[in-house]
Design a protein around this motif. Structure first.
Motif, PDB file in Angstrom:
ATOM      1  N   GLY A   1      -3.328   6.428   6.097  1.00 61.80           N
ATOM      2  CA  GLY A   1      -2.371   6.830   5.481  1.00 61.80           C
ATOM      3  C   GLY A   1      -2.517   8.601   5.523  1.00 61.80           C
TER       4      GLY A   1
ATOM      5  N   GLU B   1       3.827  -1.338  12.775  1.00 64.50           N
ATOM      6  CA  GLU B   1       4.419  -1.168  11.208  1.00 64.50           C
ATOM      7  C   GLU B   1       3.772  -0.025  10.733  1.00 64.50           C
ATOM      8  OE1 GLU B   1       3.904  -4.573   9.113  1.00 64.50           O
ATOM      9  OE2 GLU B   1       5.323  -5.815  10.340  1.00 64.50           O
ATOM     10  N   LEU B   2       4.577   0.747  10.071  1.00 66.67           N
ATOM     11  CA  LEU B   2       4.023   1.844   9.378  1.00 66.67           C
ATOM     12  C   LEU B   2       4.151   1.736   7.753  1.00 66.67           C
ATOM     13  CD1 LEU B   2       5.165   4.888  11.272  1.00 66.67           C
ATOM     14  CD2 LEU B   2       3.000   3.920  11.481  1.00 66.67           C
ATOM     15  N   GLY B   3       3.212   1.719   6.763  1.00 62.81           N
ATOM     16  CA  GLY B   3       3.367   1.707   5.601  1.00 62.81           C
ATOM     17  C   GLY B   3       1.861   1.487   4.813  1.00 62.81           C
TER      18      GLY B   3
ATOM     19  N   GLY C   1       7.628  -1.068   3.327  1.00 65.94           N
ATOM     20  CA  GLY C   1       8.121  -0.629   4.690  1.00 65.94           C
ATOM     21  C   GLY C   1       8.422  -1.705   5.696  1.00 65.94           C
TER      22      GLY C   1
ATOM     23  N   PHE D   1      -2.353   0.162  10.675  1.00 63.61           N
ATOM     24  CA  PHE D   1      -1.000   0.355  10.004  1.00 63.61           C
ATOM     25  C   PHE D   1      -1.054  -0.652   8.812  1.00 63.61           C
ATOM     26  CE2 PHE D   1       0.179   2.387  14.022  1.00 63.61           C
ATOM     27  CZ  PHE D   1       0.382   3.670  13.582  1.00 63.61           C
TER      28      PHE D   1
ATOM     29  N   ASN E   1       1.857  -2.332   5.673  1.00 64.19           N
ATOM     30  CA  ASN E   1       3.291  -2.269   5.297  1.00 64.19           C
ATOM     31  C   ASN E   1       3.149  -2.678   3.837  1.00 64.19           C
ATOM     32  OD1 ASN E   1       5.967  -3.572   4.280  1.00 64.19           O
ATOM     33  ND2 ASN E   1       6.401  -3.032   6.301  1.00 64.19           N
TER      34      ASN E   1
ATOM     35  N   THR F   1      12.777   3.247   4.215  1.00 61.40           N
ATOM     36  CA  THR F   1      12.536   2.911   5.598  1.00 61.40           C
ATOM     37  C   THR F   1      13.496   3.672   6.239  1.00 61.40           C
ATOM     38  OG1 THR F   1      13.466   0.878   6.031  1.00 61.40           O
ATOM     39  CG2 THR F   1      11.339   0.896   4.903  1.00 61.40           C
TER      40      THR F   1
ATOM     41  N   TRP G   1       4.376   7.424   4.886  1.00 60.60           N
ATOM     42  CA  TRP G   1       4.337   6.161   4.933  1.00 60.60           C
ATOM     43  C   TRP G   1       3.804   5.581   3.662  1.00 60.60           C
ATOM     44  CZ3 TRP G   1       0.929   7.747   9.209  1.00 60.60           C
ATOM     45  CH2 TRP G   1       1.621   8.332  10.279  1.00 60.60           C
ATOM     46  N   SER G   2       4.128   6.261   2.324  1.00 59.31           N
ATOM     47  CA  SER G   2       3.713   5.689   1.222  1.00 59.31           C
ATOM     48  C   SER G   2       4.330   6.364   0.112  1.00 59.31           C
ATOM     49  CB  SER G   2       2.185   6.041   0.850  1.00 59.31           C
ATOM     50  OG  SER G   2       1.974   5.741  -0.593  1.00 59.31           O
TER      51      SER G   2
ATOM     52  N   ARG H   1       8.431   5.295   7.830  1.00 54.24           N
ATOM     53  CA  ARG H   1       7.897   4.217   7.719  1.00 54.24           C
ATOM     54  C   ARG H   1       8.866   2.950   7.923  1.00 54.24           C
ATOM     55  NH1 ARG H   1       7.033   3.887   1.246  1.00 54.24           N
ATOM     56  NH2 ARG H   1       6.056   1.680   1.584  1.00 54.24           N
TER      57      ARG H   1
END
Length: 282
Positions: free
Chosen positions: A178, A142-144, A41, A36, A38, A278, A237-238, A123
């Motif tokens: 992603g 963390e997601l992003g 995010g 992951f 960020n 987010t 997540w983007s 995210r």
């Protein structure tokens, strides 16, 4: 970096643990790589769960069911007897959870919810909560990530899409995996393939079907006409990628418009889009 494994028989209660974990995120700066990433995010300070715990060997994204659902596959070491693992969102909601069968060290946690909508985990800065014999550990999740536009190509020049389609090539410039999720043409959602995971540093092509298909009729013009098409690729997540691509419509047979051929005209122009929010910002 400091591992965040917390023995279950510790005298520290769960509320204190959460506070310590929140405070320790800043100390994790410098950790990088893994699943992951960020980009807006979160603060980007935490590495993947396997970098934060001796109990977790690997995490990875998998496509499951009908290709419309994603899962986080978690593999733990055989040094512990895991009982369950959960994803807790940054707002404190349990998003998904699963139990380990005796002797198992691998399980999957859903990253989408809803029987028909398959809404993804937003995210942001979430938590992976692992429980087992004498083990209770909460790790930042963390997601992003960030995608950038590379080029637009006709299907005749790319084997992965139809000859009469237009492909938008994007690159994952973040540090975590992603996925492309949808295509939008001039503000309207179009049919698209299921999730297309794209790893860090790799490219993927997203298909706008039939956009370059020849038609039986053409716009009434002398010989040619140009139209600007707004192409948007949405991601998990983007932030989305949006470009303006000019399509040339040419009479194939005669000036009456009896048949029309579509081709790319000129270079695409990238458009700045609004950053994705987010979970805590929605």
């Amino acid at each position: 970096m400091t591992k965040q494994d917390i023995p279950r028989n510790s005298s520290i209660d769960r509320r204190t643990v959460l506070g310590l974990l929140s405070g320790s995120l800043a100390a994790l700066a410098g950790c990088s790589g893994g699943l992951f990433d960020n980009s807006d995010g979160g603060d980007g300070s935490a590495g993947p769960p396997e970098d934060q715990s001796d109990y977790i060997e690997e995490t990875s994204i998998k496509i499951v069911e009908n290709g419309r659902q994603l899962a986080l596959e978690v593999t733990v070491t055989d040094e512990i007897e895991p009982s369950s693992v959960s994803i807790i969102t940054e707002s404190g909601r349990e998003f998904s959870s699963d139990y380990f069968s005796p002797g198992e060290t691998r399980t999957r946690l859903s990253l989408t919810e809803g029987e028909d909508s398959y809404e993804p985990l937003p995210r942001g800065q979430h938590t992976l909560y692992l429980r087992g014999d004498d083990v209770e550990t909460e790790l930042p999740l963390e997601l992003g990530t960030t995608f950038e536009f590379e080029e637009a190509v006709p299907g005749t020049e790319h084997e992965e899409i139809r000859d009469d389609s237009l492909g938008v090539v994007v690159r994952n410039i973040g540090q975590r995996t992603g996925a492309a999720t949808r295509t939008i043409l001039n503000g309207e959602n179009k049919d698209s393939k299921a999730f297309e995971p794209i790893k860090p540093g790799e490219t993927g092509i997203v298909e706008f079907t039939f956009l370059l298909a020849d038609g039986p009729h053409c716009v009434k013009v002398e010989e040619t006409t140009l139209r600007e098409e707004e192409l948007t690729v949405g991601f998990l997540w983007s932030d989305p990628v949006t470009v303006i691509q000019t399509i040339q419509y040419t009479d194939r047979f005669d000036s009456t418009g009896n048949g029309c051929k579509r081709t790319l005209a000129g270079e695409p122009e990238e458009v700045t889009t609004t950053p994705t929010k987010t979970e805590m910002e929605t």
